[in-house]
Design a protein around this motif. Structure first.
Motif, short mmCIF file in Angstrom:
data_model
loop_
_atom_site.label_atom_id
_atom_site.label_comp_id
_atom_site.label_asym_id
_atom_site.label_seq_id
_atom_site.Cartn_x
_atom_site.Cartn_y
_atom_site.Cartn_z
N ALA A 12 0.81 -1.21 0.00
CA ALA A 12 0.00 0.00 0.00
C ALA A 12 0.85 1.26 0.00
CB ALA A 12 -0.92 0.02 1.23
N ASN A 13 2.17 1.10 0.06
CA ASN A 13 3.10 2.23 0.03
C ASN A 13 3.06 3.04 1.31
OD1 ASN A 13 5.12 3.75 -1.20
ND2 ASN A 13 3.68 5.22 -2.02
N ALA A 14 2.89 2.34 2.44
CA ALA A 14 2.99 3.02 3.73
C ALA A 14 4.41 3.51 3.93
CB ALA A 14 2.60 2.06 4.85
N LEU A 15 4.57 4.56 4.72
CA LEU A 15 5.91 5.11 4.98
C LEU A 15 6.78 4.13 5.76
CD1 LEU A 15 5.26 8.82 5.93
CD2 LEU A 15 6.59 7.99 4.01
N ASP A 16 6.17 3.45 6.72
CA ASP A 16 6.94 2.54 7.56
C ASP A 16 5.97 1.59 8.27
OD1 ASP A 16 9.12 1.36 8.81
OD2 ASP A 16 10.05 3.28 9.29
N TYR A 17 6.55 0.58 8.91
CA TYR A 17 5.77 -0.45 9.59
C TYR A 17 6.53 -0.79 10.87
CZ TYR A 17 3.11 -4.80 10.15
OH TYR A 17 2.30 -5.80 10.62
N LEU A 18 5.96 -0.44 12.01
CA LEU A 18 6.62 -0.63 13.29
C LEU A 18 5.92 -1.73 14.07
CD1 LEU A 18 7.03 3.12 14.36
CD2 LEU A 18 8.55 1.71 12.92
N VAL A 19 6.70 -2.64 14.64
CA VAL A 19 6.16 -3.74 15.43
C VAL A 19 6.29 -3.40 16.91
CG1 VAL A 19 6.35 -6.20 15.97
CG2 VAL A 19 6.70 -5.40 13.61
N LYS A 20 5.20 -3.59 17.65
CA LYS A 20 5.20 -3.33 19.09
C LYS A 20 6.02 -4.39 19.83
CE LYS A 20 0.45 -1.57 18.82
NZ LYS A 20 -0.94 -1.83 19.24
N PRO A 21 6.66 -4.04 20.94
CA PRO A 21 6.79 -2.69 21.50
C PRO A 21 7.70 -1.83 20.63
CG PRO A 21 8.16 -4.21 22.72
CD PRO A 21 7.36 -5.05 21.76
N VAL A 22 7.30 -0.58 20.44
CA VAL A 22 7.99 0.31 19.52
C VAL A 22 9.23 0.90 20.17
CG1 VAL A 22 7.79 2.42 18.16
CG2 VAL A 22 5.84 0.86 18.33
#
Length: 246
Positions: A94-104
């Motif tokens: 989807a062209n998201a800027l980034d993808y962060l996995v918790k815990p961040v």
């Protein structure tokens, strides 16, 4: 864009929202403008606050982060924040800027926010949300969804918009996707200097026109940069000549 990056946190977990807000407070150039804990609240907050960036959870009881974006007229920059890494491929498709996995981690969040700040500073790449009822221009972006596939698309990348039943199909980057809006509704929101109604069923991005040739019944045939051809009706031919000074 304001001097500070305006961020909206969307997550159903209160502790997760608090953690993100605490991390944001350490950055003087970032402003957390609000929080939302489900899909309807997030959509309402986006419409009211017009954030530059969403920190968006993927999986919530009321729906997904993709449901938040689906159908928005203009989409802010997005960084997905979730405990589930299986959505990463869909997010980046989807062209998201980034993808962060918790815990961040603070460092990862900071890097993602720097990406967002750079993106919002250069709207030719992607623009923040516009205020309600403004015409949408080439730099504004929309979120498109077809089955499991999702895209963020700048309007300037769209070559044509075609009637598909009660909805409209948008053609872009050699791909296409359905948008749950009528062609007339889209036309009313799009910048007329960019999109032209070629016939009853088609809007054309004038920046994508490669060639114009006379056609039958005093109309024209347009050849677009992607190789597709669009008929301009006789009724619309005069307006096209005025637009292109033919």
């Amino acid at each position: 864009m304001s001097a500070r990056l305006r961020v909206l946190i969307v997550d159903d977990a209160r502790l997760a929202r608090r953690e993100l807000r605490t991390l944001l407070e350490a950055l003087p150039w970032v402003e957390c403008v609000g929080e939302a804990d489900d899909v309807p609240a997030a959509r309402a907050a986006i419409a009211r606050l017009h954030p530059d960036l969403l920190l968006l959870d993927v999986q919530m009881p009321s729906g997904s982060g993709f449901d938040v974006l689906d159908g928005l007229e203009c989409v802010p920059a997005v960084v997905f924040v979730t405990a589930y890494d299986q959505y990463a491929v869909q997010a980046f498709d989807a062209n998201a800027l980034d993808y962060l996995v918790k815990p961040v981690a603070a460092e990862r969040l900071h890097a993602a926010l720097e990406k967002a700040r750079e993106r919002v500073r250069h709207p030719a790449t992607a623009a923040p949300a516009t205020t309600a009822r403004e015409k949408l221009g080439a730099e504004d972006q929309v979120f498109l969804r077809e089955g499991e596939r999702c895209w963020f698309v700048a309007l300037g990348e769209i070559s044509r918009v075609v009637v598909d039943g009660n909805y409209a199909r948008l053609w872009f980057r050699d791909q296409n996707a359905l948008l749950a809006r009528s062609l007339s509704a889209l036309e009313a929101r799009l910048e007329p200097a960019l999109f032209f109604r070629a016939n009853r069923n088609t809007l054309v991005n004038l920046r994508m026109v490669r060639a114009v040739e006379p056609s039958i019944a005093d109309g024209y045939e347009l050849t677009l940069k992607d190789g597709s051809r669009v008929e301009v009706s006789r009724r619309q031919a005069r307006e096209l000549r005025e637009r292109l000074a033919l």
